[in-house]
Design an enzyme around this catalytic site. Structure first.
Site, short mmCIF file in Angstrom:
data_model
loop_
_atom_site.label_atom_id
_atom_site.label_comp_id
_atom_site.label_asym_id
_atom_site.label_seq_id
_atom_site.Cartn_x
_atom_site.Cartn_y
_atom_site.Cartn_z
N ASP A 194 -1.71 -2.34 -9.43
CA ASP A 194 -3.14 -2.12 -9.58
C ASP A 194 -3.37 -0.69 -10.05
O ASP A 194 -2.82 0.27 -9.47
CB ASP A 194 -3.86 -2.35 -8.25
CG ASP A 194 -3.84 -3.82 -7.84
OD1 ASP A 194 -3.57 -4.67 -8.70
OD2 ASP A 194 -4.09 -4.10 -6.65
N ARG B 251 -15.47 -3.48 -4.09
CA ARG B 251 -14.12 -4.06 -4.07
C ARG B 251 -13.77 -4.74 -5.39
O ARG B 251 -14.45 -5.66 -5.81
CB ARG B 251 -14.00 -5.06 -2.92
CG ARG B 251 -14.13 -4.43 -1.55
CD ARG B 251 -14.24 -5.47 -0.47
NE ARG B 251 -15.45 -6.29 -0.62
CZ ARG B 251 -15.72 -7.35 0.12
NH1 ARG B 251 -14.88 -7.71 1.06
NH2 ARG B 251 -16.83 -8.02 -0.08
N LYS C 273 0.82 -1.20 0.00
CA LYS C 273 0.00 0.00 0.00
C LYS C 273 0.86 1.27 0.00
O LYS C 273 0.55 2.24 -0.67
CB LYS C 273 -0.92 0.01 1.23
CG LYS C 273 -1.75 -1.25 1.44
CD LYS C 273 -2.73 -1.49 0.34
CE LYS C 273 -3.73 -2.60 0.68
NZ LYS C 273 -3.12 -3.93 0.81
N ARG D 54 -5.30 -5.15 -12.98
CA ARG D 54 -4.06 -5.79 -12.53
C ARG D 54 -3.11 -5.91 -13.74
O ARG D 54 -3.45 -6.51 -14.76
CB ARG D 54 -4.35 -7.16 -11.95
CG ARG D 54 -3.13 -8.07 -11.75
CD ARG D 54 -2.06 -7.49 -10.83
NE ARG D 54 -2.55 -7.08 -9.54
CZ ARG D 54 -2.68 -7.90 -8.50
NH1 ARG D 54 -2.35 -9.18 -8.63
NH2 ARG D 54 -3.13 -7.45 -7.34
N ASN E 33 1.84 -4.71 -5.80
CA ASN E 33 1.80 -6.01 -5.15
C ASN E 33 3.11 -6.75 -5.37
O ASN E 33 3.48 -7.06 -6.51
CB ASN E 33 0.63 -6.83 -5.69
CG ASN E 33 -0.70 -6.16 -5.40
OD1 ASN E 33 -1.29 -6.40 -4.35
ND2 ASN E 33 -1.16 -5.31 -6.31
#
Length: 317
Positions: free
Chosen positions: A267, A227, A118, A204, A277
């Protein structure tokens, strides 16, 4: 990796890697977190030899096991899912010792600690939406007043867990912020809400040694949900990278390569980078299915090139 018996074999990226390694004649050993240890400063592990199958009913069988030094392995793929907690951090210390003793560890264990999924986006503010990392409930409330609608999320979870959308005037705002910050005791990330999540999804993009794959997966939230995570019920839709996507990859890719982050997934929502990620990126099997790509083979080509530079005359395992 996480326990192999509990994975979803039809979509698991780690299994795709194992199948590719086996296809190339590499010897595969399997380890869970509990198998790793340090003995007198040397990284060692319980290693189970495994054979894998592209079969949703039987995807693995163990063929033997031994205890030995991790440094004797040619390459170790660290594919443990978050939470990114103290146990994960300790595992990276063990793997860092294995790296010092000769193994190539992917992704680099020190960089796994440094590049929080994050927070690492903060190194690329030119790519990101307005964002805030804080423990202060008051600061988040001010951020919400400024932007009208925001996303708040913890820094150590995955799969859409504990991710909230808050709109200005929501009577639950204080309850949500007290809960997610532990009443100001935990850092969270807040980002301006990007409405493209509703139509174009959470994209992604896979990068191998800093270079993006040409195609990705957009995860479209299910009705009544916000989400963009397949684990949370989002639907997968393929896409070809846009000019903006490639620009973001050019901003991020060199730093990923420099940090030894060989296999990553960024992302992107709308025009903005939202996460990087690095622990156990997924979605390659969904991309392969739509576009007839073979991303695991692309990854192992890159991995083999690095190994050949690092050593010669030794059969990879």
């Amino acid at each position: 990796m996480d326990p192999i018996a509990s994975i979803h074999p039809e979509k698991d990226t780690s299994l795709a890697f194992m199948l590719e390694a086996q296809l190339r004649g590499w010897e595969i050993v399997y380890m869970e977190m509990a198998d790793l240890f340090l003995r007198d400063g040397r990284a060692e592990a319980r290693m189970r030899y495994v054979k894998v199958f592209n079969d949703v009913n039987k995807w693995f069988e163990f063929t033997g096991e031994e205890y030995g030094p991790l440094g004797d392995l040619d390459v170790i793929l660290m594919r443990k899912d978050p939470p990114f907690d103290i146990e994960f951090i300790i595992a990276t210390y063990i793997l860092e010792r294995a790296e010092a003793e000769g193994a190539l560890v992917v992704n680099n264990p020190r960089s796994l600690r440094d590049a929080n999924e994050k927070i690492f986006t903060a190194w690329f503010p030119q790519c990101c939406p307005p964002s805030l990392l804080t423990r202060s409930v008051t600061a988040v409330q001010t951020f919400l007043e400024t932007h009208g609608k925001i996303i708040v999320k913890p820094t150590d979870k995955m799969g859409g867990k504990s991710v909230y959308v808050i709109a200005k005037g929501d009577p639950n705002t204080r309850v949500i912020l007290d809960e997610i910050t532990g009443s100001g005791q935990r850092y969270i990330q807040a980002q301006k809400y990007i409405p493209e999540i509703e139509t174009s999804g959470d994209k992604r993009i896979i990068l191998i040694d800093g270079i993006p794959v040409d195609y990705g997966i957009a995860r479209i939230p299910s009705e009544g949900d916000h989400r963009g995570n397949l684990a949370a019920g989002a639907k997968a839709k393929g896409f070809e990278l846009t000019e903006r996507d490639r620009w973001i990859c050019k901003q991020v890719g060199p730093a990923l390569k420099e940090h030894g982050l060989l296999f990553t997934g960024i992302d992107v929502i709308g025009d903005f980078l939202t996460e990087i990620n690095v622990t156990s990126p997924t979605c390659i099997r969904e991309i392969d299915q739509i576009y007839n790509t073979h991303i695991a083979a692309m990854f192992f080509d890159a991995l083999q090139n690095i190994l050949q530079e690092k050593q010669s005359g030794k059969k990879p395992k």
